[in-house]
Design an enzyme around this catalytic site. Structure first.
Site, PDB file in Angstrom:
ATOM      1  N   LEU A   1      -2.722  -2.590  -9.746  1.00 51.39           N
ATOM      2  CA  LEU A   1      -3.191  -1.350  -9.103  1.00 51.39           C
ATOM      3  C   LEU A   1      -2.083  -0.663  -8.319  1.00 51.39           C
ATOM      4  O   LEU A   1      -2.288   0.442  -7.809  1.00 51.39           O
ATOM      5  CB  LEU A   1      -4.357  -1.653  -8.150  1.00 51.39           C
TER       6      LEU A   1
ATOM      7  N   TYR B   1       3.413  11.121 -11.780  1.00 52.30           N
ATOM      8  CA  TYR B   1       2.250  10.220 -11.768  1.00 52.30           C
ATOM      9  C   TYR B   1       1.644  10.112 -13.171  1.00 52.30           C
ATOM     10  O   TYR B   1       1.448   9.021 -13.699  1.00 52.30           O
ATOM     11  CB  TYR B   1       1.228  10.758 -10.772  1.00 52.30           C
TER      12      TYR B   1
ATOM     13  N   SER C   1       0.490   1.628  -7.077  1.00 56.00           N
ATOM     14  CA  SER C   1       1.026   2.969  -7.384  1.00 56.00           C
ATOM     15  C   SER C   1       0.510   3.934  -6.334  1.00 56.00           C
ATOM     16  O   SER C   1      -0.680   3.895  -5.988  1.00 56.00           O
ATOM     17  CB  SER C   1       0.534   3.470  -8.747  1.00 56.00           C
TER      18      SER C   1
ATOM     19  N   THR D   1     -12.182   8.642  -7.226  1.00 51.53           N
ATOM     20  CA  THR D   1     -12.996   7.648  -6.524  1.00 51.53           C
ATOM     21  C   THR D   1     -12.833   7.851  -5.019  1.00 51.53           C
ATOM     22  O   THR D   1     -11.759   8.225  -4.556  1.00 51.53           O
ATOM     23  CB  THR D   1     -12.544   6.235  -6.940  1.00 51.53           C
TER      24      THR D   1
ATOM     25  N   ASP E   1       7.562  -5.687  -3.230  1.00 51.04           N
ATOM     26  CA  ASP E   1       7.685  -4.478  -4.030  1.00 51.04           C
ATOM     27  C   ASP E   1       7.675  -4.925  -5.485  1.00 51.04           C
ATOM     28  O   ASP E   1       8.599  -5.625  -5.920  1.00 51.04           O
ATOM     29  CB  ASP E   1       8.995  -3.764  -3.676  1.00 51.04           C
TER      30      ASP E   1
ATOM     31  N   ARG F   1      -6.334  13.683  -0.205  1.00 53.56           N
ATOM     32  CA  ARG F   1      -7.309  13.807  -1.291  1.00 53.56           C
ATOM     33  C   ARG F   1      -8.513  14.609  -0.784  1.00 53.56           C
ATOM     34  O   ARG F   1      -8.743  14.716   0.418  1.00 53.56           O
ATOM     35  CB  ARG F   1      -7.737  12.423  -1.782  1.00 53.56           C
TER      36      ARG F   1
ATOM     37  N   ARG G   1       3.950 -14.789 -18.983  1.00 51.54           N
ATOM     38  CA  ARG G   1       4.447 -16.143 -18.670  1.00 51.54           C
ATOM     39  C   ARG G   1       3.302 -17.107 -18.386  1.00 51.54           C
ATOM     40  O   ARG G   1       3.374 -18.272 -18.722  1.00 51.54           O
ATOM     41  CB  ARG G   1       5.374 -16.108 -17.441  1.00 51.54           C
TER      42      ARG G   1
ATOM     43  N   GLY H   1      -0.426   1.851   1.341  1.00 49.32           N
ATOM     44  CA  GLY H   1      -1.533   0.979   1.753  1.00 49.32           C
ATOM     45  C   GLY H   1      -1.330   0.538   3.191  1.00 49.32           C
ATOM     46  O   GLY H   1      -0.316   0.837   3.810  1.00 49.32           O
TER      47      GLY H   1
ATOM     48  N   LEU I   1       8.917 -10.254  -9.787  1.00 50.53           N
ATOM     49  CA  LEU I   1       7.529 -10.538  -9.407  1.00 50.53           C
ATOM     50  C   LEU I   1       7.176 -11.932  -9.896  1.00 50.53           C
ATOM     51  O   LEU I   1       7.153 -12.179 -11.094  1.00 50.53           O
ATOM     52  CB  LEU I   1       6.636  -9.464 -10.057  1.00 50.53           C
TER      53      LEU I   1
END
Ligand code: NAD
Ligand code: UDP
Length: 335
Positions: free
Chosen positions: A73, A145, A75, A175, A56, A186, A106, A36, A61
């Protein structure tokens, strides 16, 4: 609502963050920028309801305060990206998904997983309904993947069954749209870039393999509907059933861009699926969703965005370097 979007500065994630902010949600975007670009969410940084955190998600997290939704999202998604990052792709589908699920557990948040049509592998039935279990080569190059996403789905369902987490799975089909990286490999980004540059369009194989292309705004409406549909686990296919061969796509891109580029045939990658088309009955009936943007319209918008991207920026407004976002939100640096 307060929504955590992992992978929020990627192609789809940045559009999702934008849509959620537009309707009044608070958004925490977590990203390690491996595929990204912080530039994708640069415009959103001025919004007091937006936080960008370099993180990461395969490490710990956490986010301060209550969380209503975790949209996972993160990946690598383009085949060249996950071939380049095979271990990272497995890790984010495995550990990353578990960390995101734990955060949701949590905080009592809804968890929405961005899964993929790749769980169907090279499908033996056509078109693909959600009840089809798929045909994936577990040791082929795409398996990092495909299997990571299948594992992520299994884990999400286990968290639902054993721990009562409110999970929802969407299976996203190909998409496209603005903010795809011109060199992500892509097919849409590659063909549009090549057509605008006057280079030959590189069709893999004989181009008879098919895909069904969904415009990003349509997809984001579908993900948002899944976020809002508490209690619905899915999986639900999100894609545009308008199926095209790759050769037809190349011809359409040439027509739309008015390009005189030719077509160059390249070897078909190993395990490249021969066809893909979603059955979207569930999405229609359970989410009230269907795609609205015809492919030619979406491709025109995408080509316009790529054209603007290639235009030199004025001297007075240089492109922001990809700054460490912690400097922009120092209070969130630990998250
Ligand atoms: P993308 O590569 O543009 O975005 C993915 C984002 O995740 C990037 O910003 C990347 O930096 C981030 N990321 C990756 N690993 C991370 C980690 N360990 N920690 C934090 N951030 C991490 O891809 P995309 O097309 O926007 O895809 C988004 C999601 O949708 C992915 O999960 C993908 O599998 C899924 N999906 C996309 C498509 C599609 O056609 N675009 C199709 C099926 C599924
Ligand atoms: N493809 C192609 N030329 C390219 C890039 C991709 O013909 O320059 C083909 C690719 O082999 C596949 C289809 O286009 O058959 C879709 O590829 P993409 O990587 O966009 O998506 P995925 O294979 O993951 O569905």
């Amino acid at each position: 609502m307060k929504v955590v979007v992992t992978g929020g500065s990627g192609f789809v994630g940045s559009h999702l963050c934008e849509a959620l902010l537009r309707r009044g949600d608070t958004v925490w975007c977590l990203d390690n920028f491996c595929t990204g670009d912080p530039e994708n969410v640069a415009r959103l940084r001025a919004n007091p309801h937006f936080r960008l955190v370099r993180a990461d998600v395969t490490s710990t997290l956490d986010i301060p305060g209550p969380v209503d939704v975790v949209a996972h999202l993160a990946s690598p998604a383009s085949p060249p990206d996950y071939h380049r990052l095979p271990l990272e792709t497995l890790a984010v589908g495995g550990r990353g998904t578990e960390n995101a699920l734990r955060l949701a557990q949590r905080r009592g948040a809804r968890f929405v997983l961005a899964s993929t049509s790749e769980v169907y592998g090279d499908p033996e039935i056509h078109p693909q309904p959600e009840g089809y279990w798929g045909n994936v080569n577990p040791v082929g190059p795409r398996s990092v993947y495909d299997e990571a996403k299948r594992y992520a789905e299994a884990m999400a369902m286990a968290y639902r069954r054993s721990l009562g987490v409110d999970v929802g799975i969407v299976r996203i089909f190909n998409t496209y749209g603005p903010r795809m990286r011109p060199y992500d490999g892509r097919v849409v980004s590659t063909f549009v870039r090549q057509a605008l540059a006057g280079s030959p369009l590189t069709v893999h194989g004989d181009g008879s393999q098919t895909r069904s292309f969904c415009y990003v705004d349509d997809l984001v409406r579908g993900i948002t509907a899944m976020i809002d549909h508490r209690g619905l686990d899915g999986p639900v296919n999100l894609g545009n059933p308008a199926e095209r061969s790759v050769r037809e796509l190349a011809e359409l891109v040439l027509t739309i861009t008015g390009s005189r580029s030719g077509i160059e045939y390249r070897p078909l990658p190993v395990d490249d699926p021969t066809r893909r088309r979603p059955v979207i009955t569930r999405a229609r009936e359970q989410l009230g969703w269907e795609p609205l943007v015809p492919v030619d319209v979406g491709l025109r918008r995408t080509a316009a965005w790529f054209t603007a991207l290639a235009r030199p920026k004025p001297e007075s407004a240089p492109r922001q370097p990809a700054a460490d976002p912690r400097s922009l939100h120092p209070q969130t640096a630990e998250a």
